[in-house]
Design an enzyme around this catalytic site. Structure first.
Site, PDB file in Angstrom:
ATOM      1  N   GLN A 182      -6.582   0.132  -7.201  1.00 24.73           N
ATOM      2  CA  GLN A 182      -5.807  -0.428  -8.313  1.00 24.73           C
ATOM      3  C   GLN A 182      -6.351   0.040  -9.674  1.00 24.73           C
ATOM      4  OE1 GLN A 182      -4.202  -4.526  -8.110  1.00 24.73           O
ATOM      5  NE2 GLN A 182      -5.636  -4.945  -9.755  1.00 24.73           N
TER       6      GLN A 182
ATOM      7  N   SER B 186      -8.708   8.156 -48.362  1.00 21.49           N
ATOM      8  CA  SER B 186      -9.923   7.357 -48.229  1.00 21.49           C
ATOM      9  C   SER B 186      -9.730   6.063 -48.998  1.00 21.49           C
ATOM     10  CB  SER B 186     -11.103   8.149 -48.800  1.00 21.49           C
ATOM     11  OG  SER B 186     -12.147   7.263 -49.142  1.00 21.49           O
TER      12      SER B 186
ATOM     13  N   LYS C 284      -9.879  12.138 -51.709  1.00 15.51           N
ATOM     14  CA  LYS C 284      -9.843  12.619 -50.327  1.00 15.51           C
ATOM     15  C   LYS C 284      -8.438  12.726 -49.725  1.00 15.51           C
ATOM     16  CE  LYS C 284     -12.932  13.286 -47.948  1.00 15.51           C
ATOM     17  NZ  LYS C 284     -13.754  12.311 -47.216  1.00 15.51           N
TER      18      LYS C 284
ATOM     19  N   HIS D 217     -18.851  33.223 -33.129  1.00 15.88           N
ATOM     20  CA  HIS D 217     -20.013  32.428 -33.596  1.00 15.88           C
ATOM     21  C   HIS D 217     -19.729  31.771 -34.952  1.00 15.88           C
ATOM     22  CE1 HIS D 217     -22.278  34.677 -30.494  1.00 15.88           C
ATOM     23  NE2 HIS D 217     -21.567  35.713 -30.943  1.00 15.88           N
TER      24      HIS D 217
ATOM     25  N   ASN E  54       0.813  -1.216   0.000  1.00 13.91           N
ATOM     26  CA  ASN E  54       0.000   0.000   0.000  1.00 13.91           C
ATOM     27  C   ASN E  54       0.851   1.273   0.000  1.00 13.91           C
ATOM     28  OD1 ASN E  54      -1.962  -1.903   0.134  1.00 13.91           O
ATOM     29  ND2 ASN E  54      -2.654  -1.418   2.213  1.00 13.91           N
TER      30      ASN E  54
ATOM     31  N   GLU F 155      -8.438  14.936 -36.094  1.00 15.21           N
ATOM     32  CA  GLU F 155      -9.703  14.344 -35.625  1.00 15.21           C
ATOM     33  C   GLU F 155      -9.448  13.394 -34.454  1.00 15.21           C
ATOM     34  OE1 GLU F 155     -12.538  13.797 -39.394  1.00 15.21           O
ATOM     35  OE2 GLU F 155     -10.487  13.191 -39.724  1.00 15.21           O
TER      36      GLU F 155
HETATM   37  N1  ARG Z   1      -1.722  -3.594  -6.937  1.00 14.15           N
HETATM   38  C1  ARG Z   1      -2.280  -2.838  -5.858  1.00 14.15           C
HETATM   39  C2  ARG Z   1      -2.666  -1.431  -6.353  1.00 14.15           C
HETATM   40  O1  ARG Z   1      -2.339  -1.115  -7.403  1.00 14.15           O
HETATM   41  C3  ARG Z   1      -1.339  -2.677  -4.724  1.00 14.15           C
HETATM   42  C4  ARG Z   1      -1.447  -3.831  -3.839  1.00 14.15           C
HETATM   43  C5  ARG Z   1      -2.177  -3.599  -2.610  1.00 14.15           C
HETATM   44  N2  ARG Z   1      -3.006  -4.716  -2.463  1.00 14.15           N
HETATM   45  C6  ARG Z   1      -3.580  -5.069  -1.319  1.00 14.15           C
HETATM   46  N3  ARG Z   1      -4.324  -6.104  -1.359  1.00 14.15           N
HETATM   47  N4  ARG Z   1      -3.442  -4.366  -0.236  1.00 14.15           N
HETATM   48  O2  ARG Z   1      -3.278  -0.691  -5.648  1.00 14.15           O
END
Ligand code: ARG
Length: 480
Positions: A339, A294, A300, A173, A127, A307
């Protein structure tokens, strides 16, 4: 220890880091559904950079011997070098589905250095690791994006410099309004890009705090020196609250917001040039190499690149909305929903950088059809406002002047008799305030030269603006 009965499952996801708690391996469908490795592989240089600094931090905290530290760092560097060479197609040949880039690198490290590899994750969670990777990635890509914007701005200014005396109608406009210099039109995009660039630059200020050390959500229990780690990874300080840290995706959202605004500008610019390239306008010729044909209609030549920039704008907006929507219901702290930030972010980086590169090529290489522009700019009706301004300089309140010129315009159109060819006495039949000096004013150059304040389309103002921009470039160059 009670014996656990393990159900053997034909999962490709062989040995998960959390197998101690589980009685069976993950179902292959679940593995395929949860993995992010198919797209977060691009983070590997940042993940390894963060891991090396974390390893050094662990050694400083006495959690690794010097030998262990060296083994881990050597292994990590080797993995980086191997991954550098691997092609995405090689991923398909992998025997296991790694859950994400972090698990992938950890598995390879364990395979390479053995059990000591298991020490790397001490005091760290995926994390805080992913939050760190993302910030490192964003810092690099924001820098790259800023450079690409600056390069495009430069092309615009250099092109504008050669087109100061090319005139075309300015529109409101989408109706012809007043004549402007083509340089003025080009520099309008420069201003939009200036604001875009400053938004990306500003976002860098908030990319200055290091998430690593926040752990899974509550901090780490090993007294890791977060300040030194921050310094080593080029951050000014560690983040202040671990709960916020592991689920903060503001920086991703800011990049997408700045990208959306940038694309909105590039899309409007594209729209202008798509119109200009049409047979109706004929203001601009696209080089063959930057156009498409085209498959059916041999005549074309299509502005597909422009675009696509316009079209891809929708996709970038979609990415911003998807992140905002994904974030809005998340309780503190980390949730796996997070994620889902990756694909919109990675896709946006590729999209906007590609669009900036294409826009630069077009800016450098299109041909302006100056004869058609000049012809359109010579339409006398574009001078109607100047005629009213002239009467104001002779003392008539603007509202009355507007009315008098409205009558002149009406007669001119009604009788199919362009007023710019009228003799003075016809003008005087509308107002006695018209005098001989009227004809100086009633010309393209006369009209333009009056718009001489800052930001106006007079050649003098444009030259001053270009001079100012070039001075800023020199200042930046001498500082940097
Ligand atoms: N791959 C996860 C993400 O991108 C990070 C892992 C955290 N996973 C978890 N089960 N705590 O956020």
């Amino acid at each position: 220890m009670p014996e656990k009965k393990k159900k053997v499952n034909k999962s490709q996801w062989e040995s998960a880091a959390w197998e101690g708690r589980f009685t069976e391996a993950a179902d292959p469908d679940a593995a395929v559904f949860t993995t992010s490795f198919t797209f977060d592989r691009v983070l590997f240089p940042y993940d390894i950079e963060g891991s090396i600094i974390h390893t050094e931090g662990l050694a400083r905290a006495g959690l690794l011997t010097d030998k262990e530290k060296k083994t881990l760092i050597k292994g990590l560097k080797e993995i980086a070098a191997e991954m550098e060479k691997e092609r995405p197609a090689d991923l398909a040949k992998q025997p296991v589905i790694d859950e994400d880039i972090h698990m992938h690198i950890e598995r390879r490290l364990l395979e390479k250095v053995g059990e000591v590899g298991g020490k790397l994750h001490t005091g760290r969670s995926r994390n805080d690791q992913i939050a760190t990777d993302l910030k490192l990635f964003l810092r690099a890509e924001t820098g790259r994006t800023i450079e690409l914007i600056a390069t495009l701005q430069k092309s615009l200014v250099l092109r504008a410099e050669t087109e100061i005396e090319t005139f075309l109608p300015g529109y409101t406009h989408l109706q012809r309004a007043q004549p402007v210099s083509l340089a003025h039109h080009l520099l309008a995009y420069h201003e939009m890009l200036k604001r875009d660039k400053s938004r990306f630059e500003d976002s860098l200020k908030r990319l200055s705090e290091l998430p690593l050390g926040a752990g899974a959500l509550a901090g780490n229990s090993f007294g890791l020196d977060r300040k030194s780690n921050a310094k080593a990874l080029g951050f000014s300080a560690p983040t202040a609250n671990s709960l916020d840290t592991v689920c903060d995706r503001d920086a991703v959202t800011e990049y997408l917001a700045a990208a959306s605004m940038l694309m909105m500008h590039l899309s409007r610019w594209s729209e202008d040039w798509i119109l200009w390239a049409s047979s109706e306008f004929q203001y601009l010729d696209l080089p063959d190499r930057l156009s498409t044909g085209s498959s059916m209609m041999p005549q074309k030549k299509n502005p597909d690149l422009l675009e696509l920039i316009r079209g891809k704008t929708g996709r970038v907006y979609g990415s911003l909305i998807s992140i905002l929507t994904m974030m809005k219901g998340l309780p503190l702290s980390y949730n796996r929903d997070l994620q889902e930030d990756k694909e919109p972010l990675f896709d946006t980086v590729t999209t906007i950088q590609g669009a900036l590169r294409i826009m630069k090529r077009l800016t450098d290489e299109v041909t302006f059809q100056k004869d058609h522009m000049t012809e359109a700019a010579s339409d006398g009706l574009l001078l109607a406002t100047d005629l009213a301004d002239y009467l104001v300089t002779k003392g008539l309140p603007f509202r009355q002047a507007h009315k008098v010129v409205g009558q002149i315009v009406f007669q001119s159109i009604d009788k199919k008799d362009p007023f710019e060819t009228w003799p003075l006495d016809v003008f005087q039949s509308f107002s006695p305030l018209f005098e001989k000096d009227l004809f100086e004013r009633l010309s393209l150059k006369g009209a333009l030269s009056k718009k001489s304040g800052i930001g106006g389309t007079s050649l003098k103002s444009i030259r001053a603006e270009i001079k100012k921009i070039k001075k800023q470039w020199r200042e930046i160059k001498s500082k940097g």
